[in-house]
Design an enzyme around this catalytic site. Sequence first.
Site, PDB file in Angstrom:
ATOM      1  N   LYS A  89      21.711   1.863 -38.407  1.00 54.23           N
ATOM      2  CA  LYS A  89      21.133   0.912 -37.439  1.00 54.23           C
ATOM      3  C   LYS A  89      21.155   1.474 -36.018  1.00 54.23           C
ATOM      4  O   LYS A  89      20.259   1.189 -35.215  1.00 54.23           O
ATOM      5  CB  LYS A  89      21.887  -0.426 -37.492  1.00 54.23           C
ATOM      6  CG  LYS A  89      21.864  -1.085 -38.876  1.00 54.23           C
ATOM      7  CD  LYS A  89      20.470  -1.231 -39.457  1.00 54.23           C
ATOM      8  CE  LYS A  89      20.487  -1.154 -40.975  1.00 54.23           C
ATOM      9  NZ  LYS A  89      19.169  -0.989 -41.587  1.00 54.23           N
ATOM     10  N   GLU A  98      25.821  -5.509 -29.376  1.00 54.31           N
ATOM     11  CA  GLU A  98      24.545  -5.846 -28.742  1.00 54.31           C
ATOM     12  C   GLU A  98      24.693  -7.150 -27.978  1.00 54.31           C
ATOM     13  O   GLU A  98      25.528  -7.990 -28.329  1.00 54.31           O
ATOM     14  CB  GLU A  98      23.441  -6.060 -29.804  1.00 54.31           C
ATOM     15  CG  GLU A  98      22.883  -4.796 -30.406  1.00 54.31           C
ATOM     16  CD  GLU A  98      21.795  -5.092 -31.438  1.00 54.31           C
ATOM     17  OE1 GLU A  98      21.474  -6.273 -31.679  1.00 54.31           O
ATOM     18  OE2 GLU A  98      21.277  -4.128 -32.014  1.00 54.31           O
ATOM     19  N   HIS A 151      21.067 -15.285 -44.332  1.00 55.76           N
ATOM     20  CA  HIS A 151      20.321 -14.024 -44.385  1.00 55.76           C
ATOM     21  C   HIS A 151      19.478 -13.880 -45.639  1.00 55.76           C
ATOM     22  O   HIS A 151      19.029 -12.797 -45.995  1.00 55.76           O
ATOM     23  CB  HIS A 151      21.266 -12.834 -44.208  1.00 55.76           C
ATOM     24  CG  HIS A 151      22.062 -12.950 -42.939  1.00 55.76           C
ATOM     25  ND1 HIS A 151      21.470 -12.867 -41.704  1.00 55.76           N
ATOM     26  CD2 HIS A 151      23.371 -13.206 -42.719  1.00 55.76           C
ATOM     27  CE1 HIS A 151      22.395 -13.052 -40.781  1.00 55.76           C
ATOM     28  NE2 HIS A 151      23.545 -13.273 -41.363  1.00 55.76           N
ATOM     29  N   ARG A 172      10.553   0.058 -47.049  1.00 57.95           N
ATOM     30  CA  ARG A 172      10.134  -0.284 -48.413  1.00 57.95           C
ATOM     31  C   ARG A 172       9.021  -1.317 -48.365  1.00 57.95           C
ATOM     32  O   ARG A 172       8.725  -1.873 -47.307  1.00 57.95           O
ATOM     33  CB  ARG A 172      11.320  -0.897 -49.166  1.00 57.95           C
ATOM     34  CG  ARG A 172      11.820  -2.153 -48.454  1.00 57.95           C
ATOM     35  CD  ARG A 172      12.761  -2.996 -49.270  1.00 57.95           C
ATOM     36  NE  ARG A 172      12.949  -4.308 -48.649  1.00 57.95           N
ATOM     37  CZ  ARG A 172      13.823  -4.592 -47.694  1.00 57.95           C
ATOM     38  NH1 ARG A 172      14.620  -3.659 -47.213  1.00 57.95           N
ATOM     39  NH2 ARG A 172      13.903  -5.811 -47.200  1.00 57.95           N
TER      40      ARG A 172
END
Length: 491
Positions: A116, A194, A229, A288
């Site tokens: 990430k 972040e 999620h 993907r």
Amino acid sequence: MFSRILIANRGEIAVRIIRTLREMGIRSVAVYSDADRAALHVRKADEAAHIGPAVSSESYLNTARILDAARRHGVDAIHPGYGFLSENAGFAQACEDAGFTFIGPSPRSIGLMGSKTEARRVAQSGGAPVVPGSESDPSAFAREVGFPVMLKAVAGGGGKGMRRVDRMEDLQTAFDAASSEAKRAFGDGRVYVEKLIENARHIEIQVFGDMHGNMAYLGERECSVQRRHQKVIEESPSPLVASMPGMRERIGEAALKAARAAGYYNAGTVEFLADNSGRFYFLEMNTRLQVEHPVTELVTGLDLVRLQIEIAAGGRLPFTQEQIALRGAAIECRIYAEDPANNFFPSPGRIEQLAEPAGPGVRLDSGIYQGWTVPIEYDPMLSKLIVWSDTRERAIERMLRALSEYHVGGIKSNIGLFRAILNDPAFRAGDLHTGYLDLLLETHPTLETEPSEELAKAAALVMAKRLKRDEPAPSSASSRWLDEGRRDLLR
Ligand code: MV4
């Protein structure tokens, strides 16, 4: 062009890929574990290879066994679907090393986007806006930009190893918890920080590149309706993007910048967090084909699996950016074998009855059939119901109609939940953010998602008694045909 392709996956996505292979005149090779001997994808493929026991690590996640099946069946290429090995750079490389074309991006692009922090650097170097963040000292960063902040796993994804922090006193404890969670989940305990973007929307851009340097974006998908999620509803266009003049072009160009910086080709999705003012930030890139690709197919008129195969065979993108137009609106509902009334607990088991929706503008990408037993070993997604209409409003009406035709008996499903969401005024207004569904479930704790079993039994008894006495039902929907049909069912 390839003559035989192995699908290293199962369920509805394997069936989806088989359908395009059939249209292209390419033979399909399914793989299956012990738990999937009778699965729909095995029945629909031209050939099938058994690859091991139910546990994924010894079947759908086992590179050696999949390559073995590919050799036995003499395939030219391997399509990974989504999940399983689809974003594993080592698998993509192993396919190429064994002489099979991997239908997807290069192992290098997969590797870059798998980290990430590396993905953030790549996106930023290409000129895409990223969320302010730091890989060095989280407390120094928090002091500088202020709270709340979000701690994230470098190897992350799916919200694992992620912690919201609101106060300096909580930072160290949260960091340690995120790190050990990440270590357990990914074998990599590195964590970065972040600035937290509050009440953001999840908007993602479908991109496509070929191996000759051409690239285009195919509009956006809004995926803000999710729980833990797990996406529940996706749509294209995004109500926000559609309402902001010029936003589609700005966010689309930003996605291309990130993808270009990774030397990207084939299908990819660039995820952004967006706020209601139209500001957006790169989040990550999925290397993907995604679960929700059908909504993009319906508004663009393209077959994304066919495009993937043509590009993997060395073909050029068959369109320019200017030729891409979005038409109408598409919505997808993910149908899961789970019980909304019991904290969404998985509900595998035998499909005793199945009635499937059809008709104008309705597409059902399903991996089940009546009489099949949904295995407990895998993801409980049964199918995806996708509708298209000329406006968002009509697509919602069409989805409600299609849902009313859909009955899955013998197991619990979340079909009833969608009625509540699609009728919710906030959803209707397109007023969405990633906390939307949690909020709806909180404010309607007794959300009716399913008529109760007692109610269904009582209704059947009343009807049986009425028919026995030859009394017509009092409702306006009653007719002698209806009564005769019911009598038939009760015999
Ligand atoms: C965030 C965020 C807010 N601020 N990062 C969740 C999973 C991972 N892909 C990134 N995620 C988020 N990152 C910052 N700086 C909120 C989320 C988030 C989220 C993102 C997309 C879709 C659903 C979500 C649900 C909760 C939190």
